[in-house]
Design a protein around this motif. Structure first.
Motif, PDB file in Angstrom:
ATOM      1  N   MET A   7       0.868  -1.172   0.000  1.00 32.80           N
ATOM      2  CA  MET A   7       0.000   0.000   0.000  1.00 32.80           C
ATOM      3  C   MET A   7       0.901   1.217   0.000  1.00 32.80           C
ATOM      4  O   MET A   7       1.867   1.283   0.763  1.00 32.80           O
ATOM      5  CB  MET A   7      -0.839   0.018   1.277  1.00 32.80           C
ATOM      6  CG  MET A   7      -2.303  -0.186   1.016  1.00 32.80           C
ATOM      7  SD  MET A   7      -3.248   0.256   2.446  1.00 32.80           S
ATOM      8  CE  MET A   7      -3.388  -1.273   3.277  1.00 32.80           C
ATOM      9  N   VAL A   8       0.601   2.156  -0.865  1.00 31.67           N
ATOM     10  CA  VAL A   8       1.401   3.384  -0.915  1.00 31.67           C
ATOM     11  C   VAL A   8       0.508   4.562  -0.564  1.00 31.67           C
ATOM     12  O   VAL A   8      -0.582   4.710  -1.118  1.00 31.67           O
ATOM     13  CB  VAL A   8       1.996   3.603  -2.333  1.00 31.67           C
ATOM     14  CG1 VAL A   8       2.698   4.938  -2.412  1.00 31.67           C
ATOM     15  CG2 VAL A   8       2.942   2.477  -2.694  1.00 31.67           C
ATOM     16  N   ASP A  29      -1.434   8.022 -12.443  1.00 28.58           N
ATOM     17  CA  ASP A  29      -2.473   7.675 -13.405  1.00 28.58           C
ATOM     18  C   ASP A  29      -2.680   6.170 -13.258  1.00 28.58           C
ATOM     19  O   ASP A  29      -1.814   5.378 -13.590  1.00 28.58           O
ATOM     20  CB  ASP A  29      -1.987   8.030 -14.815  1.00 28.58           C
ATOM     21  CG  ASP A  29      -2.966   7.570 -15.886  1.00 28.58           C
ATOM     22  OD1 ASP A  29      -3.159   8.322 -16.834  1.00 28.58           O
ATOM     23  OD2 ASP A  29      -3.531   6.458 -15.791  1.00 28.58           O
ATOM     24  N   GLU A  30      -3.847   5.811 -12.712  1.00 23.28           N
ATOM     25  CA  GLU A  30      -4.063   4.404 -12.347  1.00 23.28           C
ATOM     26  C   GLU A  30      -3.856   3.473 -13.527  1.00 23.28           C
ATOM     27  O   GLU A  30      -3.217   2.446 -13.420  1.00 23.28           O
ATOM     28  CB  GLU A  30      -5.465   4.212 -11.747  1.00 23.28           C
ATOM     29  CG  GLU A  30      -5.662   2.798 -11.247  1.00 23.28           C
ATOM     30  CD  GLU A  30      -6.986   2.625 -10.518  1.00 23.28           C
ATOM     31  OE1 GLU A  30      -7.667   1.645 -10.802  1.00 23.28           O
ATOM     32  OE2 GLU A  30      -7.340   3.464  -9.666  1.00 23.28           O
ATOM     33  N   GLU A  31      -4.386   3.876 -14.679  1.00 22.86           N
ATOM     34  CA  GLU A  31      -4.328   2.987 -15.819  1.00 22.86           C
ATOM     35  C   GLU A  31      -2.879   2.754 -16.257  1.00 22.86           C
ATOM     36  O   GLU A  31      -2.460   1.642 -16.540  1.00 22.86           O
ATOM     37  CB  GLU A  31      -5.130   3.585 -16.972  1.00 22.86           C
ATOM     38  CG  GLU A  31      -5.392   2.595 -18.060  1.00 22.86           C
ATOM     39  CD  GLU A  31      -6.269   3.188 -19.144  1.00 22.86           C
ATOM     40  OE1 GLU A  31      -6.297   2.612 -20.233  1.00 22.86           O
ATOM     41  OE2 GLU A  31      -6.905   4.234 -18.893  1.00 22.86           O
ATOM     42  N   LEU A  69      -3.862  -6.654  -9.253  1.00 23.22           N
ATOM     43  CA  LEU A  69      -4.986  -5.824  -8.831  1.00 23.22           C
ATOM     44  C   LEU A  69      -4.437  -4.493  -8.375  1.00 23.22           C
ATOM     45  O   LEU A  69      -3.465  -4.443  -7.627  1.00 23.22           O
ATOM     46  CB  LEU A  69      -5.711  -6.459  -7.653  1.00 23.22           C
ATOM     47  CG  LEU A  69      -6.678  -7.559  -8.023  1.00 23.22           C
ATOM     48  CD1 LEU A  69      -7.125  -8.273  -6.791  1.00 23.22           C
ATOM     49  CD2 LEU A  69      -7.884  -6.958  -8.723  1.00 23.22           C
ATOM     50  N   VAL A  70      -5.057  -3.428  -8.811  1.00 25.58           N
ATOM     51  CA  VAL A  70      -4.661  -2.105  -8.351  1.00 25.58           C
ATOM     52  C   VAL A  70      -5.926  -1.399  -7.896  1.00 25.58           C
ATOM     53  O   VAL A  70      -6.904  -1.335  -8.637  1.00 25.58           O
ATOM     54  CB  VAL A  70      -4.011  -1.279  -9.492  1.00 25.58           C
ATOM     55  CG1 VAL A  70      -3.654   0.108  -9.004  1.00 25.58           C
ATOM     56  CG2 VAL A  70      -2.786  -1.988 -10.031  1.00 25.58           C
ATOM     57  N   LEU A 105      -4.524   6.796  -1.212  1.00 27.71           N
ATOM     58  CA  LEU A 105      -3.569   5.697  -1.324  1.00 27.71           C
ATOM     59  C   LEU A 105      -3.886   4.750  -2.464  1.00 27.71           C
ATOM     60  O   LEU A 105      -4.974   4.759  -3.022  1.00 27.71           O
ATOM     61  CB  LEU A 105      -3.453   4.934  -0.008  1.00 27.71           C
ATOM     62  CG  LEU A 105      -4.694   4.521   0.769  1.00 27.71           C
ATOM     63  CD1 LEU A 105      -5.220   3.206   0.261  1.00 27.71           C
ATOM     64  CD2 LEU A 105      -4.309   4.372   2.238  1.00 27.71           C
ATOM     65  N   VAL A 106      -2.873   3.964  -2.796  1.00 24.97           N
ATOM     66  CA  VAL A 106      -3.071   2.938  -3.807  1.00 24.97           C
ATOM     67  C   VAL A 106      -2.633   1.622  -3.201  1.00 24.97           C
ATOM     68  O   VAL A 106      -1.670   1.553  -2.452  1.00 24.97           O
ATOM     69  CB  VAL A 106      -2.287   3.236  -5.100  1.00 24.97           C
ATOM     70  CG1 VAL A 106      -0.816   3.444  -4.822  1.00 24.97           C
ATOM     71  CG2 VAL A 106      -2.455   2.091  -6.110  1.00 24.97           C
TER      72      VAL A 106
END
Lengths: 120, 555
Positions: free
Chosen positions: B247-248, B261-263, B277-278, B284-285
């Motif tokens: 986890m960041v 940018d999640e993608e 999995l993101v 957080l991510v």
């Protein structure tokens, strides 16, 4: 009429029937579609629901230069949001063709030929 | 207190809470979306559809359950978005039809309405795909019928309906192979369960927080796919050996440099591992991935902030102990491997890159300290394989490599790669299943699809191809030809890339920066590249190589 792909080892020809079968197969798995209609129905004068093995009759593959266009004649279920169902079909057909034969389609045009009202 | 009859007002409040619970969790649901088209929008679409339904419900003045249900169905129909939204609208259309003239509802009515929803939903599709939202609706509906006949109090009734939906959702990967592959449950089904949970929470007068991320992660990555894999594979067949979760927590200053940018992040990760999995929100991510080099995944994540949780498990170790393999893990295999790959690189970063691409042995070497034929021969022995592929990555080493190949008792071929990028490109074409000759053709072919650019400094004044070069100045070399020179490293790099990159043709630029390049310089170059070449995908790696400040691969 067919689509040719060139690879290092030679080339691959995919007939339009194959493309229309794949497109038809992807479409009938889409939610909201209850059938494909014959594209000749304007001539036949009635939207006759196609049997399973004739999916591709409701799918027309056109090519101009480098572009691939697909016209689909479909029958949707009454009570669904038709514009959204059509949009889902477009994205699913595009995705499936890209995934299975690596083709990128320029356009998927949907012609709603009928709405099926089921007895509820 | 028991609730035997549901009136319109209570039902309306339940729906509103169902909608808000869905909204809270829509991002998590997006992250699950792999079917029918893995575009990560299921949660968003369901939320927009449900929201439109909730808005209609708010406008209902009458205290009449049937009218409320009709309003919901109408709003859903008008606002339906995406596959999941259309299905949701059908479920509630059938639901409202079944109770349109009922002012209040019993559990029996509610169960019948759920059944009606399922019937309508299934009617609108030719080939229903099981393992989706349809299945969850169907199985919850079937359960509700039995439950209602024994339970007239709404709270325990709804509790069991929610449990039935939960159980059904857990089974979706068994029905839809793509879900099992990725190790997720169906996103649409999760969305429907989320709505049901909201309905129940409202009955109980509870406030439902968004899913706790740690729970969702474990829920989503159902341990099943770890277990199942074990029945089918041998320990040595595990390609990605480390189950890595972290986890960041985002940090402002890092995000300024590296906008999240999640993608894009997901795509970068998907190249180094699987079972990915993101999940991310504003703060957080969270990442789960099976990967061979956990460090690479961690580095990618650390660009955006700091770690607040890391878990890395060696799945080969676990697997060995599960399968009861008696072999100690570190004993070298007596058998020779089918294939080995020996390559030459300079700089730790470049070495790691090659290892991550599958090289068995990477020898230090390069422009000024070429490995000898003997060094290469030793490396071939060390590779311990029946068939060895040599990638010299430098034109001055090709000869020595050919000699080493001739001397070896193993089957050895040389792919005459002249640069690091050519070597990497060729390595990507390696197929462990294919014959040596096939690999030779494939890899040699790939060698030429990449263009190599290098930035290095001049050791003396000289005149080459019409360019006057002063000692200590930097030169840009494109495909072995000097094409630009400047006393400033960055300027030389910029003008080299301007000449090399063909915006029409090229898609990816890989930047490998050397030991003399500072992080700030790399960032400046990156910024320039992003402005200059809008459509180009840019990957940056620290190569740590001497001599060459930058190595560019353009393809």
């Amino acid at each position: 009429m067919s689509v040719d792909l060139n690879t290092k080892h030679g080339h691959i020809t995919i007939s339009n029937e194959v493309i229309s079968s794949i497109a038809g197969g992807a479409a009938v798995e889409c939610y909201g579609i209850v059938g494909m209609a014959s594209k000749n129905q304007l001539r036949d004068g009635l939207a006759e629901m196609l049997r399973k093995e004739n999916f591709s009759k409701g799918v027309l593959v056109r090519q101009d230069d480098e572009n691939l266009h697909i016209d689909m004649y479909i029958i949707v279920s009454y009570g669904t949001k038709i514009s959204e169902v059509a949009h889902n079909v477009q994205s699913q057909v595009k995705y499936t063709l890209n995934k299975t034969v690596g083709l990128s389609v320029s356009s998927v045009n949907i012609y709603i030929q009928g709405v099926r009202v089921t007895s509820e | 207190m028991t609730l035997q009859r549901l009136d319109g007002k209570t039902f309306a409040e339940m729906i509103l809470q169902g909608a808000s619970h869905l909204k809270q969790n829509s991002q998590m649901i997006d992250a699950l979306n792999v079917f029918p088209v893995p575009d990560g929008d299921t949660g968003t679409n369901m939320n927009l559809s449900m929201n439109s339904g909730a808005e209609e419900v708010k406008n209902v003045q009458e205290n009449h359950a049937g009218v409320v249900a009709q309003a919901l169905a109408k709003g859903l129909l008008m606002g339906a978005r995406g596959n999941s939204g259309v299905i949701l609208s059908q479920i509630f259309r059938g639901f409202s039809k079944a109770i349109e003239d009922k002012e209040t509802l019993t559990t029996m009515d509610f169960a019948e309405a759920m059944q009606g929803g399922v019937t309508t939903a299934y009617k609108a599709v030719m080939k229903p795909v099981e393992g989706t939202i349809l299945t969850v609706a169907k199985e919850a509906g079937e359960a509700s019928k039995d439950l209602a006949s024994n339970e007239s109090d709404f709270i325990p009734f709804m509790e069991r309906v929610v449990n039935a939906a939960k159980e059904s959702l857990k089974r979706t990967p068994e029905l839809l192979p793509v879900l099992k592959e990725v190790g997720v449950v169906d996103s649409g089904g999760q969305g429907l369960l989320t709505i049901y949970e909201g309905l129940l929470a409202n009955l109980k007068g509870e406030d439902m927080p968004a899913y706790d991320e740690t729970v969702t992660m474990d829920d989503m990555v159902n341990a099943e796919h770890h277990k199942l894999a074990q029945d089918f594979m041998a320990t040595e067949d595990i390609t990605f050996g480390y189950c890595t979760e972290f986890m960041v927590k985002f940090e402002e200053d890092k995000l300024k440099r590296n906008p999240y940018d999640e993608e894009r992040f997901r795509n970068q990760l998907s190249e180094i591992g699987d079972s990915l999995l993101v999940v991310s929100d504003e703060d957080l991510v969270k990442v789960h991935i099976h990967v061979e080099q956990p460090g690479d995944a961690l580095n990618l994540g650390q660009q955006f902030g700091s770690f607040i949780h890391i878990k890395i498990e060696n799945m080969r170790e676990q697997h060995t102990s599960i399968v009861g393999d008696r072999k100690p893990a570190n004993e070298p295999p007596a058998e020779k491997a089918e294939y080995g790959i020996v390559t030459v690189a300079m700089g730790d970063g470049v070495k790691k890159l090659f290892e991550s691409l599958g090289a068995t042995v990477v020898i230090e070497g390069g422009q000024t300290m070429n490995p000898s034929t003997q060094d290469l021969s030793q490396a071939i022995v060390k590779a311990h394989a029946k068939r060895v592929i040599l990638l010299p990555n430098n034109k001055n080493i090709v000869m020595a490599a050919e000699q080493a190949a001739d001397m070896s008792e193993d089957e050895v071929i040389v792919i005459p790669t002249k640069t690091i990028p050519q070597g990497m490109s060729a390595l990507l074409g390696f197929n462990p299943e294919a014959e040596l000759e096939t690999n030779k053709q494939e890899m040699s072919g790939l060698m030429s699809v990449v263009k190599t650019g290098q930035i290095t400094y001049a050791v003396r004044d000289t005149q080459i191809e019409g360019l006057t070069i002063e000692k200590g100045h930097f030169m840009g070399i494109a495909e072995g030809k000097i094409s630009s020179t400047d006393k400033d490293k960055l300027t030389a790099a910029k003008s080299l890339l301007k000449q090399m990159v063909d915006e029409e043709e090229d898609e990816i630029l890989t930047v490998i920066y050397g030991e003399d390049v500072k992080a700030s310089e790399v960032e400046e170059l990156e910024t320039f590249l992003e402005d200059q070449f809008e459509d180009l995908e840019i990957e940056v790696h620290q190569g740590g190589q001497p001599i060459y400040s930058y190595i560019f691969a353009v393809e």
